[in-house]
Write an enzyme that holds these catalytic residues in place. Structure first.
Site, PDB file in Angstrom:
ATOM      1  N   ASP A  16      -8.553   4.701  -1.263  1.00  0.00           N
ATOM      2  CA  ASP A  16      -8.094   3.451  -1.879  1.00  0.00           C
ATOM      3  C   ASP A  16      -7.057   3.713  -2.975  1.00  0.00           C
ATOM      4  O   ASP A  16      -7.071   4.758  -3.612  1.00  0.00           O
ATOM      5  CB  ASP A  16      -9.315   2.710  -2.455  1.00  0.00           C
ATOM      6  CG  ASP A  16      -8.989   1.272  -2.813  1.00  0.00           C
ATOM      7  OD1 ASP A  16      -8.095   0.674  -2.176  1.00  0.00           O
ATOM      8  OD2 ASP A  16      -9.632   0.740  -3.741  1.00  0.00           O
ATOM      9  N   ASN A  64      -9.625  -5.912   6.064  1.00  0.00           N
ATOM     10  CA  ASN A  64      -8.199  -5.737   5.755  1.00  0.00           C
ATOM     11  C   ASN A  64      -7.296  -6.628   6.626  1.00  0.00           C
ATOM     12  O   ASN A  64      -6.113  -6.791   6.326  1.00  0.00           O
ATOM     13  CB  ASN A  64      -7.774  -4.262   5.869  1.00  0.00           C
ATOM     14  CG  ASN A  64      -8.289  -3.395   4.746  1.00  0.00           C
ATOM     15  OD1 ASN A  64      -8.549  -2.201   4.911  1.00  0.00           O
ATOM     16  ND2 ASN A  64      -8.450  -3.965   3.553  1.00  0.00           N
TER      17      ASN A  64
HETATM   18  C1  IPE Z   1     -11.450  -0.280   1.139  1.00  0.00           C
HETATM   19  O1  IPE Z   1     -10.385  -0.632   0.322  1.00  0.00           O
HETATM   20  C2  IPE Z   1     -10.958  -0.032   2.513  1.00  0.00           C
HETATM   21  C3  IPE Z   1     -10.083   1.122   2.676  1.00  0.00           C
HETATM   22  C4  IPE Z   1      -9.768   1.985   1.771  1.00  0.00           C
HETATM   23  C5  IPE Z   1      -9.578   1.300   3.997  1.00  0.00           C
HETATM   24  P1  IPE Z   1     -10.036  -2.147  -0.003  1.00  0.00           P
HETATM   25  O2  IPE Z   1      -8.882  -2.141  -0.918  1.00  0.00           O
HETATM   26  O3  IPE Z   1      -9.883  -2.913   1.252  1.00  0.00           O
HETATM   27  O4  IPE Z   1     -11.363  -2.654  -0.732  1.00  0.00           O
HETATM   28  P2  IPE Z   1     -11.597  -3.863  -1.720  1.00  0.00           P
HETATM   29  O5  IPE Z   1     -10.978  -5.091  -1.098  1.00  0.00           O
HETATM   30  O6  IPE Z   1     -10.920  -3.526  -3.014  1.00  0.00           O
HETATM   31  O7  IPE Z   1     -13.075  -3.949  -1.887  1.00  0.00           O
HETATM   32  C1  IPE Z   2      -5.998   1.543   0.615  1.00  0.00           C
HETATM   33  O1  IPE Z   2      -5.135   1.163  -0.403  1.00  0.00           O
HETATM   34  C2  IPE Z   2      -5.436   1.281   1.994  1.00  0.00           C
HETATM   35  C3  IPE Z   2      -6.049   0.142   2.686  1.00  0.00           C
HETATM   36  C4  IPE Z   2      -7.071  -0.532   2.272  1.00  0.00           C
HETATM   37  C5  IPE Z   2      -5.454  -0.258   3.945  1.00  0.00           C
HETATM   38  P1  IPE Z   2      -4.934  -0.348  -0.813  1.00  0.00           P
HETATM   39  O2  IPE Z   2      -3.885  -0.942   0.055  1.00  0.00           O
HETATM   40  O3  IPE Z   2      -6.218  -1.062  -0.836  1.00  0.00           O
HETATM   41  O4  IPE Z   2      -4.361  -0.186  -2.270  1.00  0.00           O
HETATM   42  P2  IPE Z   2      -4.817  -0.981  -3.569  1.00  0.00           P
HETATM   43  O5  IPE Z   2      -6.304  -0.868  -3.669  1.00  0.00           O
HETATM   44  O6  IPE Z   2      -4.371  -2.394  -3.388  1.00  0.00           O
HETATM   45  O7  IPE Z   2      -4.123  -0.285  -4.693  1.00  0.00           O
HETATM   46 MG    MG Z   3      -7.665  -1.351  -2.237  1.00  0.00          MG
END
Ligand code: IPE
Ligand code: IPE
Ligand code: MG
Length: 229
Positions: A16, A64
């Site tokens: 993340d 997502n």
């Molecule tokens: C968790 O991250 C999923 C992945 C890293 C693939 P998210 O960014 O989707 O999680 P939330 O929404 O902050 O809980």
């Molecule tokens: C993780 O990074 C990748 C996915 C969840 C697809 P994020 O896209 O959630 O990045 P942040 O959490 O918004 O910084």
């Molecule tokens: Mg995230």
């Protein structure tokens, strides 16, 4: 039983922080995803060097799909091209690649690339990489229960539920790392993480390094696991 672990066998990572990594630098979120995907191979190699046998990485959740169409499309295209580019080299490194998650809603193009990389690497037994893509733990648990019902197996019990999960080829994760500063599991390995050690790191995924992984593994080896006893 109390176990002092020297080395984790199965490590799972919630990758993340890609978006915030980019935003902090004044870049588009997509740049963070590119950097994030570039970071996968070195961390896989580092994990293998550290004696880890199983690595599960969370790349795209069932939730997502609620992101903007542009971001979803970007991530899907990026994932497809990374599978194409990296499968050969991972295969040379004796990495066995499997997809963890639902096939539903994934474009045919990406599904055939996933299938090709699974096929290419299926004989490898040195190291197992499981890519959680279009993964949701609740979705997986419900699917497992439905499979048990359809199998006319008399009763659901813990072992059967585990056996029917698609994560059944791997042992439960010894430790789960989440980068990016949030302290939650976001629908990742909810059943399998019953006794996992959890590590929440403030570093964004694109900056997560071999050194960070090493530090977590050392910290893990100092933790005392009780499993309730
Ligand atoms: C968790 O991250 C999923 C992945 C890293 C693939 P998210 O960014 O989707 O999680 P939330 O929404 O902050 O809980
Ligand atoms: C993780 O990074 C990748 C996915 C969840 C697809 P994020 O896209 O959630 O990045 P942040 O959490 O918004 O910084
Ligand atoms: Mg995230």
């Amino acid at each position: 039983m109390s176990v002092n672990n020297l080395n984790p066998n199965h490590v799972a990572i919630i990758m993340d922080g890609n978006g915030r990594w980019a935003t902090e630098k004044g870049l588009d979120r997509s740049e963070g995803h590119i950097k994030g995907y570039e970071n996968i191979k070195p961390i896989v190699i580092a994990a293998k060097k550290l004696g880890i046998k199983y690595l599960t990485i969370y790349a795209f959740s069932t939730e997502n799909w609620n992101r903007s169409k542009n971001e979803i499309e970007f991530i899907l295209n990026l994932a497809a091209s990374v599978i194409d580019q990296e499968s050969e080299e991972l295969n040379d490194n004796k990495v066995n690649i499997t997809h963890l998650g639902s096939k539903e809603n994934l474009p045919k193009e990406i599904l055939s690339k996933i299938q090709r990389s699974e096929e290419l690497t299926k004989q490898n037994t040195d190291f197992f990489l499981s890519v959680a893509f279009n993964y949701g733990s609740r979705n997986q648990i419900v699917k497992s229960i439905n499979k048990i019902i359809q199998s006319e197996d008399e009763k659901i019990n813990e072992k059967k539920l585990s056996d029917y999960l698609s994560s059944n080829k791997f042992p439960d994760p010894d430790l789960i790392i989440r980068t990016g500063g949030q302290k939650r599991l976001s629908n990742f390995l909810l059943w399998e993480s019953a006794y996992s050690e959890l590590f929440f790191l403030d570093v964004f995924w694109p900056d997560f390094s071999e050194k960070d992984l090493e530090r977590v593994v050392i910290d893990f080896s100092k933790r005392k696991r009780n499993f309730g006893s």
